[in-house]
Design a protein around this motif. Sequence first.
Motif, PDB file in Angstrom:
ATOM      1  N   ILE A  66     -10.269  -4.717   4.588  1.00  0.00           N
ATOM      2  CA  ILE A  66     -10.505  -4.114   3.274  1.00  0.00           C
ATOM      3  C   ILE A  66     -11.867  -4.552   2.755  1.00  0.00           C
ATOM      4  CG2 ILE A  66      -9.704  -3.990   0.887  1.00  0.00           C
ATOM      5  CD1 ILE A  66      -6.865  -4.484   1.937  1.00  0.00           C
ATOM      6  N   GLN A 116      -7.446  -3.956  -4.476  1.00  0.00           N
ATOM      7  CA  GLN A 116      -8.013  -4.255  -3.167  1.00  0.00           C
ATOM      8  C   GLN A 116      -8.045  -5.763  -2.917  1.00  0.00           C
ATOM      9  OE1 GLN A 116     -11.843  -2.394  -3.595  1.00  0.00           O
ATOM     10  NE2 GLN A 116     -11.148  -0.436  -2.759  1.00  0.00           N
ATOM     11  N   ASP A 141      -4.548  -7.004  -2.212  1.00  0.00           N
ATOM     12  CA  ASP A 141      -4.140  -6.605  -0.869  1.00  0.00           C
ATOM     13  C   ASP A 141      -4.782  -7.487   0.199  1.00  0.00           C
ATOM     14  OD1 ASP A 141      -2.485  -4.610  -1.720  1.00  0.00           O
ATOM     15  OD2 ASP A 141      -3.856  -2.962  -1.278  1.00  0.00           O
ATOM     16  N   ARG A 142      -6.021  -7.882  -0.035  1.00  0.00           N
ATOM     17  CA  ARG A 142      -6.736  -8.647   0.992  1.00  0.00           C
ATOM     18  C   ARG A 142      -6.404 -10.139   0.978  1.00  0.00           C
ATOM     19  NH1 ARG A 142     -13.193  -8.336   2.539  1.00  0.00           N
ATOM     20  NH2 ARG A 142     -13.252 -10.240   3.793  1.00  0.00           N
ATOM     21  N   GLN A 198       0.823  -1.199   0.000  1.00  0.00           N
ATOM     22  CA  GLN A 198       0.000   0.000   0.000  1.00  0.00           C
ATOM     23  C   GLN A 198       0.864   1.259   0.000  1.00  0.00           C
ATOM     24  OE1 GLN A 198      -2.341  -0.880   3.486  1.00  0.00           O
ATOM     25  NE2 GLN A 198      -4.086  -1.560   2.266  1.00  0.00           N
ATOM     26  N   GLN A 209      -4.953   0.120   6.118  1.00  0.00           N
ATOM     27  CA  GLN A 209      -5.890  -0.912   6.544  1.00  0.00           C
ATOM     28  C   GLN A 209      -5.221  -2.271   6.720  1.00  0.00           C
ATOM     29  OE1 GLN A 209      -8.814  -0.336   3.284  1.00  0.00           O
ATOM     30  NE2 GLN A 209     -10.327  -0.289   4.929  1.00  0.00           N
TER      31      GLN A 209
END
Length: 224
Positions: free
Chosen positions: A71, A195, A198-199, A26, A66
């Motif tokens: 997320i 997203q 990232d998750r 991020q 986050q």
Amino acid sequence: MPEPAVRKTTKQQRAEARAEKVRAHQQQEVARKRNRRIATVSGAVGGAAILALVITFVATATEPLQRPQDIEIEGLKEFSNLPATHIDPAPVDYQKNYGMAVPAGGDHSQIWLNCGVYNEPQPNENAVHALEHGAVWVTYDPDTATDDDIAALRNAIPDQYTILSPYPGQPAPFMASAWGAQIEMDSVSDARLAQFVDRYWKSANAPEPGASCSGALQGPGLVA
């Protein structure tokens, strides 16, 4: 006397390591966007304006990032309580058994698919085993995706623990799948792809997080 330190479980250690990787990703995205925007306006504004812009982006870059599990992803499909039985050599009907147009978990082959970029469709049962190890599988409709689309997808995902391949007949032009999760996208510029990565990329919640994503089956059409 001070209380003895509580030893963290392996899962907790993996989750913390995963969170650190996501935070680093991020932060890299924030820096990349900042540099691109500064470059865009640098030819049109004065030095004072550029300095103000830099200060603004530095301030936003220090905001808390986050945790992966926090997320929120619009349109996310989740599949719970998936089995993970090895079924070789029987094929799996993922649509019938789990309601998945593109597999996102369930029974699978004991041999995982090596992560990488492929220009041919890959065997579902082997790809699902890679998802079990924490990989993210990005697929595209070969009838509609352009070379530029495929190049953009390659640039949008990490080099490791990802699979990119065509998937004829899938219900959306582009899709991203991880163990128990999936999104459908109309465009490669959809912000939800980042997203999703990232998750779920190398998620500690995968059944076998950290297991290898290489050294097994090399599917047809390996590009990179």
